[in-house]
Scaffold this active site. Structure first.
Site, PDB file in Angstrom:
ATOM      1  N   ALA A  63       0.756  -1.103  -0.179  1.00 17.19           N
ATOM      2  CA  ALA A  63       0.141  -0.318  -0.060  1.00 17.19           C
ATOM      3  C   ALA A  63       0.720   1.317  -0.083  1.00 17.19           C
ATOM      4  O   ALA A  63       2.051   1.184   0.292  1.00 17.19           O
ATOM      5  CB  ALA A  63      -0.795  -0.677   0.829  1.00 17.19           C
ATOM      6  N   GLY A 102       0.499  -5.549   0.650  1.00 18.27           N
ATOM      7  CA  GLY A 102      -0.342  -4.781  -0.367  1.00 18.27           C
ATOM      8  C   GLY A 102      -0.746  -5.939  -1.757  1.00 18.27           C
ATOM      9  O   GLY A 102      -1.600  -6.383  -2.686  1.00 18.27           O
ATOM     10  N   GLU A 105      -0.536  -9.385  -1.272  1.00 18.23           N
ATOM     11  CA  GLU A 105      -1.927  -9.717  -1.636  1.00 18.23           C
ATOM     12  C   GLU A 105      -2.559  -9.205  -3.129  1.00 18.23           C
ATOM     13  O   GLU A 105      -3.652 -10.454  -2.977  1.00 18.23           O
ATOM     14  CB  GLU A 105      -2.578  -8.843  -0.303  1.00 18.23           C
ATOM     15  CG  GLU A 105      -2.478  -8.854   1.125  1.00 18.23           C
ATOM     16  CD  GLU A 105      -3.098  -7.025   2.301  1.00 18.23           C
ATOM     17  OE1 GLU A 105      -2.552  -6.622   1.733  1.00 18.23           O
ATOM     18  OE2 GLU A 105      -3.513  -7.939   3.111  1.00 18.23           O
ATOM     19  N   GLU A 125       3.744  -5.795   6.798  1.00 19.94           N
ATOM     20  CA  GLU A 125       2.677  -5.105   7.743  1.00 19.94           C
ATOM     21  C   GLU A 125       3.206  -4.559   8.996  1.00 19.94           C
ATOM     22  O   GLU A 125       3.094  -3.265   9.636  1.00 19.94           O
ATOM     23  CB  GLU A 125       1.630  -5.207   7.394  1.00 19.94           C
ATOM     24  CG  GLU A 125       0.883  -4.857   5.843  1.00 19.94           C
ATOM     25  CD  GLU A 125       1.148  -6.098   4.532  1.00 19.94           C
ATOM     26  OE1 GLU A 125       1.745  -6.360   5.337  1.00 19.94           O
ATOM     27  OE2 GLU A 125       0.338  -6.110   4.763  1.00 19.94           O
TER      28      GLU A 125
HETATM   29  N1  3HC Z   1       4.942   3.659   0.651  1.00 14.94           N
HETATM   30  C1  3HC Z   1       4.662   5.156   0.778  1.00 14.94           C
HETATM   31  N2  3HC Z   1       6.459   4.755  -0.399  1.00 14.94           N
HETATM   32  C2  3HC Z   1       7.111   4.260  -0.004  1.00 14.94           C
HETATM   33  C3  3HC Z   1       6.774   2.968  -0.329  1.00 14.94           C
HETATM   34  C4  3HC Z   1       5.443   2.838   0.038  1.00 14.94           C
HETATM   35  N3  3HC Z   1       5.103   1.442   0.215  1.00 14.94           N
HETATM   36  N4  3HC Z   1       7.916   1.873   0.377  1.00 14.94           N
HETATM   37  C5  3HC Z   1       9.084   2.924  -0.749  1.00 14.94           C
HETATM   38  N5  3HC Z   1       8.501   4.197  -0.747  1.00 14.94           N
HETATM   39  C6  3HC Z   1       9.560   5.138  -0.753  1.00 14.94           C
HETATM   40  C7  3HC Z   1      10.211   5.447   0.010  1.00 14.94           C
HETATM   41  O1  3HC Z   1       9.992   6.189   1.455  1.00 14.94           O
HETATM   42  C8  3HC Z   1      11.695   6.014  -0.567  1.00 14.94           C
HETATM   43  O2  3HC Z   1      11.062   7.418  -0.926  1.00 14.94           O
HETATM   44  P1  3HC Z   1      12.545   8.419  -0.840  1.00 14.94           P
HETATM   45  O3  3HC Z   1      13.224   7.990  -2.330  1.00 14.94           O
HETATM   46  O4  3HC Z   1      11.368   9.753  -0.758  1.00 14.94           O
HETATM   47  O5  3HC Z   1      13.319   7.928   0.200  1.00 14.94           O
HETATM   48  C9  3HC Z   1      11.339   4.702  -1.962  1.00 14.94           C
HETATM   49  O6  3HC Z   1       9.494   4.692  -2.468  1.00 14.94           O
HETATM   50  C10 3HC Z   1      12.623   3.842  -1.828  1.00 14.94           C
HETATM   51  O7  3HC Z   1      12.109   3.227  -1.040  1.00 14.94           O
HETATM   52  P2  3HC Z   1      13.868   2.961  -0.660  1.00 14.94           P
HETATM   53  O8  3HC Z   1      14.685   3.722  -0.114  1.00 14.94           O
HETATM   54  O9  3HC Z   1      13.174   2.052   0.915  1.00 14.94           O
HETATM   55  O10 3HC Z   1      13.829   1.470  -1.669  1.00 14.94           O
HETATM   56  P3  3HC Z   1      14.393   0.155  -1.943  1.00 14.94           P
HETATM   57  O11 3HC Z   1      15.135  -0.502  -2.627  1.00 14.94           O
HETATM   58  O12 3HC Z   1      15.564   0.042  -0.807  1.00 14.94           O
HETATM   59  O13 3HC Z   1      13.534  -0.623  -0.406  1.00 14.94           O
HETATM   60  C11 3HC Z   1      11.469  -2.250  -1.622  1.00 14.94           C
HETATM   61  C12 3HC Z   1      12.602  -1.515  -1.696  1.00 14.94           C
HETATM   62  C13 3HC Z   1      11.931  -3.197  -0.142  1.00 14.94           C
HETATM   63  C14 3HC Z   1      10.100  -2.030  -1.354  1.00 14.94           C
HETATM   64  C15 3HC Z   1      11.378  -1.220   0.738  1.00 14.94           C
HETATM   65  O14 3HC Z   1      11.319   0.902   0.231  1.00 14.94           O
HETATM   66  C16 3HC Z   1       9.762  -1.085   1.221  1.00 14.94           C
HETATM   67  O15 3HC Z   1      10.140  -2.240   2.254  1.00 14.94           O
HETATM   68  N6  3HC Z   1       9.105  -0.756   1.356  1.00 14.94           N
HETATM   69  C17 3HC Z   1       7.596  -1.374   2.167  1.00 14.94           C
HETATM   70  C18 3HC Z   1       6.694  -1.795   1.730  1.00 14.94           C
HETATM   71  C19 3HC Z   1       6.057  -2.155   3.008  1.00 14.94           C
HETATM   72  O16 3HC Z   1       5.644  -2.112   4.403  1.00 14.94           O
HETATM   73  N7  3HC Z   1       4.723  -2.768   2.646  1.00 14.94           N
HETATM   74  C20 3HC Z   1       3.378  -3.062   3.345  1.00 14.94           C
HETATM   75  C21 3HC Z   1       2.456  -1.725   2.925  1.00 14.94           C
HETATM   76  S1  3HC Z   1       1.290  -1.719   4.166  1.00 14.94           S
HETATM   77  C22 3HC Z   1       0.514  -2.605   3.213  1.00 14.94           C
HETATM   78  O17 3HC Z   1       0.680  -3.078   2.301  1.00 14.94           O
HETATM   79  C23 3HC Z   1      -0.589  -2.521   3.490  1.00 14.94           C
HETATM   80  C24 3HC Z   1      -1.367  -3.950   3.021  1.00 14.94           C
HETATM   81  O18 3HC Z   1      -1.781  -4.960   3.789  1.00 14.94           O
HETATM   82  C25 3HC Z   1      -3.235  -3.109   3.116  1.00 14.94           C
END
Ligand code: 3HC
Length: 679
Positions: A63, A102, A105, A125
């Site tokens: 998400a 997500g 998912e 998450e």
């Molecule tokens: N939403 C918004 N922005 C995000 C994001 C997300 N899910 N994931 C990454 N970003 C942004 C980062 O903030 C960063 O922004 P910046 O360049 O302005 O600082 C940019 O994308 C690049 O991210 P990283 O620097 O972390 O890049 P990496 O290549 O090192 O890592 C990644 C990539 C492994 C995808 C890592 O970004 C990550 O772990 N992201 C989060 C994943 C996550 O937690 N997903 C679950 C979200 S909750 C959810 O999905 C709820 C659902 O169940 C309904």
């Protein structure tokens, strides 16, 4: 804005593609585009199968976290996915990069999942203080079983494609460079066959047959999840998948998800997610600053610190030359490195080959001249200015032009050290935390003259060796130790006023730290730096040493320890503390845990405020990153500065005043203006 979702046909197969850089987060535009194309594909009789994939570096990484905490905007992912899964047309997720949250998912709602070998899949998450909110906790256990689902949903670490295949989370591993073509072929082969639906899977019956797996899993994770709300909710949701119908299970998941989303822990952990990424950026160093190549690293000093520092590079595949003054110290140092690697291999975290390869990259030496070809040299010698200056003067003579010279000092003036060389622009502090091969934090200390490319290189290198780096300015103790100091002062003062030393530890433990200052002293060894003269007793620590109380290592320090290292307060220590209090004429009183908590923590926030005012940290969130990664500050409170914001700066100021402690102008001004540190 261009539409992030497009679709095109390859014969009977509709290929839906997302292009939403950088990580294909499932923001509103992506969700509505997906809904539109999926509905169109399902309605079109000419389409017999669908492939969902992403352009760019990754499949949907979850998400869009920036939307959290704001009013939700439709369409919801859940409804689109349910409609897609209900269809009889086979839908295939084609996964590369990281299918997270997500994104995982979406993949679970597809009937089939294929992935390239380098792909990773997970439900992270919990790391944001949440659980999956688009039926992930309900589909995954039905697909792979509760036992296999628990570590994914509760632990949050992604797994490799091959591991995912072995538990049945993906159906096939396809060519690294032929994902779309292979996915289309896979989809085509499934046309006309009945589709499997994760929501109808029955693997989750393992948790019904043996409901103890949930408690067993919780117990096995007890230390890791202490204090966190989300892991318990995650276990409850996975358990519900076995007990309830899919529709009811999804409702349970939603209730748990919304409760977590509205709570303080998730807000704090989302703050931390962005804080860690912000810390990577140096305000006046542009992102495209050229990086200096680091092909070989020198480490001066093969003690605990130097050895640990060296291991970071050896593990990352970078050769290291390690220097000591005496052969026996050098042998001891390299011996310890090997012992540490062997222990890692024994725990299954490294192969025997891996150990040999890492050790093969290490060159021990007694000769400074052998550092001449290093691109970076890190000094980890005795913490005294004259010693450091001598080392840097020598280094200046042997190191090649353009080499980065770093000090691992914890407190000393990096500018003064830099002045011992003819190239202060190439000098900076790289402050590792002990054990340096384990602790995530790296303080990058920026001297007055440190060049932009040197800083950018250090930042990039930190990532290469798996550290979380934060830039600090030159001041006594930089960010972390500078803030530790007022906490330690208060801890010492409190026990002399009558507070129980174990209450001081327990307050921090209850707050969420892994241990308090007196436990920490016992663990590190009370006799560190002791002069070894039992007749000279000027401090409580010296008194403990004089009585042979050296810490955990000999079963008694501040506490008495049993065989299992359980601690109990010691009568002898109590008497020693009381004697010191009497000697200093301190009146004794009962001190409440509330007072202990305020006096330990609020002065840290005050120090943090001064660090910000002086520009020693770039932003409040950097301070949070330091304390969470270097000192065990509980992640679910978001770090000291975010926690101060949560309880209110006014509360902090009032607390400090109540206890007669100093309040900095910066903190007072912010509190009076009703401002926060972070927002
Ligand atoms: N939403 C918004 N922005 C995000 C994001 C997300 N899910 N994931 C990454 N970003 C942004 C980062 O903030 C960063 O922004 P910046 O360049 O302005 O600082 C940019 O994308 C690049 O991210 P990283 O620097 O972390 O890049 P990496 O290549 O090192 O890592 C990644 C990539 C492994 C995808 C890592 O970004 C990550 O772990 N992201 C989060 C994943 C996550 O937690 N997903 C679950 C979200 S909750 C959810 O999905 C709820 C659902 O169940 C309904």
């Amino acid at each position: 804005m261009t539409d992030p979702i497009t679709a095109r046909r390859n014969g009977e197969v509709l290929i839906i593609v997302s292009n939403n850089p950088p990580v294909n987060a499932l923001g509103q535009a992506v969700r509505s585009g997906l809904k539109r194309e999926i509905e169109a594909g399902l309605a079109d009789d000419a389409v017999k199968a669908i492939v969902v994939r992403c352009d760019g570096r990754t499949f949907f990484a979850g998400a869009d976290i920036t939307e959290f905490g704001k009013a939700p905007q439709g369409p919801s992912l859940l409804e689109t996915l349910d409609a897609m899964e209900a269809s009889d047309k086979p839908v295939v997720a084609a996964i590369h990069g990281t299918a997270l949250g997500g994104g995982c998912e979406v993949a679970l709602a597809c009937h089939y999942r294929v992935a390239v070998p380098s792909a990773k899949i997970g439900l992270p998450e919990v790391k944001l203080g949440l659980i999956p909110g688009a039926a992930g906790t309900q589909r995954l256990p039905r697909l792979v079983g509760a036992e296999a689902a628990l570590p994914l949903v509760v632990g949050g670490d992604p797994i490799s494609a091959s591991k995912a295949e072995s538990i049945g989370l993906i159906d096939a591993i396809v060519g690294e460079d032929s994902l779309e073509a292979d996915a289309v072929a896979f989809a085509r082969a499934k046309i006309g066959q009945p589709v499997p639906r994760a929501s109808e899977g029955t693997k989750n019956q393992d948790g019904v047959r043996d409901p103890d797996i949930f408690d067993r899993f919780r117990a096995s994770q007890a230390r890791k999840i202490r204090g966190f709300d989300a892991p318990n909710a995650a276990i409850e949701a996975v358990k519900a998948a076995g007990e309830l119908s899919y529709a009811e299970g999804v409702k349970r998941e939603r209730d748990l998800f919304l409760k977590l989303m509205g709570g303080t822990q998730s807000a704090a952990m989302r703050h931390y997610f962005f804080a860690e990424r912000a810390a990577n950026k140096i305000d006046d160093v542009p992102a495209d600053t050229p990086i200096l190549p680091i092909r070989k690293v020198g480490v001066i000093g093969a003690g605990t610190m130097g050895g640990g520092i060296a291991m970071n590079f050896l593990t990352a595949g970078i050769p290291v030359t390690i220097l000591e003054m005496q052969q026996d110290a050098l042998d001891r140092g390299t011996g310890t490195i090997r012992k540490n690697y062997d222990a890692t291999a024994k725990r299954g975290r490294m192969t025997a080959d891996g150990v040999e390869q890492a050790m093969g990259r290490l060159t021990p030496t007694l000769d400074y001249a052998d550092l001449a070809d290093c691109d970076l040299v890190i000094e980890a010698v005795y913490e005294a200015m004259d010693v450091k200056k001598e080392v840097f003067a020598k280094l200046d003579e042997v190191a090649k032009q353009g080499a980065i010279l770093a000090t691992n000092t914890s407190y000393l003036d990096v500018d003064e050290i830099a002045r011992a060389t003819s190239r202060p622009g190439y000098v900076l502090g790289l402050h590792f935390f002990s054990p340096a091969n384990v602790m995530k934090l790296l303080e990058i200390v920026r001297g007055k003259e440190t060049r932009a490319d040197v800083l950018a290189t250090a930042m990039k290198l930190a990532k290469t060796i798996g550290k979380v780096a934060v830039v600090a300015g030159v001041c006594h103790g930089f960010i972390g130790n500078r803030m530790l100091s007022p906490r330690q002062q208060q801890a010492n003062a409190l026990i002399l006023e009558g507070a129980n030393y174990w209450d001081v530890d327990d307050v921090l433990l209850e707050f969420g730290f892994p241990m308090g200052p007196f436990q920490m002293a016992d663990l590190a060894g009370i006799d560190i730096g002791w002069h070894r003269d039992p007749s000279r007793v000027e401090t409580i620590r010296e008194a403990l040493c004089a009585k042979g109380r050296f810490g955990q290592k000999n079963g008694k320090g501040f506490y008495d320890y049993d065989e299992a290292r359980n601690r109990t307060p010691s009568e002898e220590t109590k008497a020693i503390v009381a004697e010191f209090a009497a000697r200093e004429g301190k009146p004794q009183r009962a001190v409440s845990k509330e007072e202990i908590r305020e006096r330990l923590l609020y002065p840290m926030m005050n120090e943090g405020a001064m660090i910000l005012e002086e520009g020693m940290a770039q932003r409040a969130s950097d301070i949070d990153v330091v304390w969470i990664n270097g000192y065990g500050w509980p992640l679910y409170t978001g770090g000291p500065m975010f926690w101060a914001d949560t309880i209110g700066l006014k509360t902090v100021v009032e607390g400090l005043e109540r206890h007669g402690l100093p309040v900095s102008n910066y903190l007072r001004r912010k509190a009076e203006a009703g401002e926060t540190f972070n927002r």
